[in-house]
Write an enzyme that holds these catalytic residues in place. Sequence first.
Site, PDB file in Angstrom:
ATOM      1  N   HIS A  30      -3.873  -5.077   0.030  1.00 17.75           N
ATOM      2  CA  HIS A  30      -3.423  -5.454   1.384  1.00 17.75           C
ATOM      3  C   HIS A  30      -3.291  -6.988   1.375  1.00 17.75           C
ATOM      4  O   HIS A  30      -4.461  -7.425   1.714  1.00 17.75           O
ATOM      5  CB  HIS A  30      -4.470  -4.682   2.424  1.00 17.75           C
ATOM      6  CG  HIS A  30      -4.136  -3.471   2.701  1.00 17.75           C
ATOM      7  ND1 HIS A  30      -3.046  -3.047   3.502  1.00 17.75           N
ATOM      8  CD2 HIS A  30      -4.589  -2.218   2.087  1.00 17.75           C
ATOM      9  CE1 HIS A  30      -3.131  -1.477   3.545  1.00 17.75           C
ATOM     10  NE2 HIS A  30      -4.064  -1.088   2.705  1.00 17.75           N
ATOM     11  N   CYS A  54       0.813  -1.193  -0.231  1.00 23.03           N
ATOM     12  CA  CYS A  54       0.039  -0.040   0.105  1.00 23.03           C
ATOM     13  C   CYS A  54       0.795   1.198  -0.061  1.00 23.03           C
ATOM     14  O   CYS A  54       1.620   1.500  -0.973  1.00 23.03           O
ATOM     15  CB  CYS A  54      -1.035  -0.021   1.104  1.00 23.03           C
ATOM     16  SG  CYS A  54      -2.220   1.326   1.065  1.00 23.03           S
ATOM     17  N   GLU A  77      -2.432  -8.785   3.708  1.00 22.04           N
ATOM     18  CA  GLU A  77      -2.888  -9.143   4.885  1.00 22.04           C
ATOM     19  C   GLU A  77      -4.360  -9.032   5.209  1.00 22.04           C
ATOM     20  O   GLU A  77      -4.594  -9.594   6.231  1.00 22.04           O
ATOM     21  CB  GLU A  77      -1.835  -8.426   5.964  1.00 22.04           C
ATOM     22  CG  GLU A  77      -2.549  -7.102   6.391  1.00 22.04           C
ATOM     23  CD  GLU A  77      -2.126  -5.879   5.091  1.00 22.04           C
ATOM     24  OE1 GLU A  77      -1.668  -6.168   3.985  1.00 22.04           O
ATOM     25  OE2 GLU A  77      -2.090  -4.827   5.253  1.00 22.04           O
TER      26      GLU A  77
END
Lengths: 259, 212
Positions: free
Chosen positions: B185, B79, B187
């Site tokens: 992202h 990001c 994650e």
Amino acid sequence: MLTRRIIPCLDIHNKVVTKGVRFQNNVELGDPVEMAARYYEDGCDELVFYDITASAERRPIDIEMVREVAKAVRIPFAVGGGISNLQDMERVLLAGAEKVSVNSLAVRNPAIIAEGSKAFGAQCIVLGMDPLAVEDRTRCPSGYEITVRGFRERTGMDALEWAKRAVDLGVGEIVVNSVDADGTRSGFELALTGLIADNVSVPVVASGGAGCSQHLVDVFTLAHADAAIIAGMIHTGDTTIPAIKADLVAAGIPIRRHW
Amino acid sequence: MIAIIDYRAGNLTSVKLAFDTIGREARITSDPACILEAERVIFPGVGAAGAAMRHLQALDLADTLREVVRRGTPFLGICLGTQIILEHSEEDGGVDTLGLLPGRVVRFAPANRYDKVPHMGWNRVHARVPHPLFEGIADETEFYFVHSYYPVPTTDDCTLATTGYAGVTFASALGRGSIVATQFHPEKSGKAGLRLLENFCRWQPAGEEPTC
């Protein structure tokens, strides 16, 4: 193409997920962490948790629950209820939530939006609003008035004006929860959702009234919602997230297909 | 050990939890010695480019990152981390950034009111070239995005994958040599995101031909 998000909402009451109609007649449904994990496996795109009694009981949000949810799912989730200041926001975000949702707090103290947005980023700050359809347009030109404290109190604030002001203050997303449709499972309030979605520059999440897949198709195509909250229709087992997604794909709605 | 670089640019809890989930030891750190010792480096971040660059300078980490790249340590930007490894961002009135990859960062300018900024949600990622980072991940898999600015690498050769939004097709994954970087992202991107992080943990860039 950006897909439309489907967001199960878990209302938490004394550490248990409950479901009621207009915040009344709450029925216990299960453990929040177990339900979150199940919906994650089923392919939900995001989750939202409201600690529905935290504000009324003047206690902080159950931070241990937030931590457990953060361990169990690898998708974004928002947490609301029991947020009274920047420290509460920070605790929720550091526990692993992606977003915090403010509602009554922001009505009482709009500056909290700007402060939260500046401290943590606009993408973390969600405005929840509970508009009620009203006849008298002199006070509320949009035809919708903001209510607070679980619909118990009317504020005299116009819903569209409040939404625009919140965006100017730095909110990153708005959840529009229709008081009239909440818990009815008879469809989203399309006029209200469309009014907000078409007039603000941030994503709008439709909430209240989801009862079947067609209701989601309608709110995405007719009211331009970026995301939709569902609750009762999946909590009761009447349908499942994969079944809803299949219906939306068949209707030509862009949906996340890989999970 | 994997170093997750903490430069006061956002919340790193979910990055750490994702590595916990795949059973990889990761440490959140802003200590240059720890970062240089790491087998792999994660450079995450949310927020604004200007503040992020100021924090990097204040923590004296810009040179550490250059040294990580010089040594060929596998490096993953996420990001804002991805944006500030390019050369320039138009955010905050224009900010010169790290310049680890050639390119700049520009703001979405939607032509219609239905394309909201930030670009928030799950969008499809289309592989431009095969890369070990995407091994076992179907083309057009959706990943989670939250951003208002997007990367524009100087040459297409650095673009590993693309995504369409608000009238543009932008580079949603970039790479060169030992650097890979995603605008999305991983994650927060469910099992596909975990697979991508696992792929990164196994990746041996020394065996790769530089892509540009």
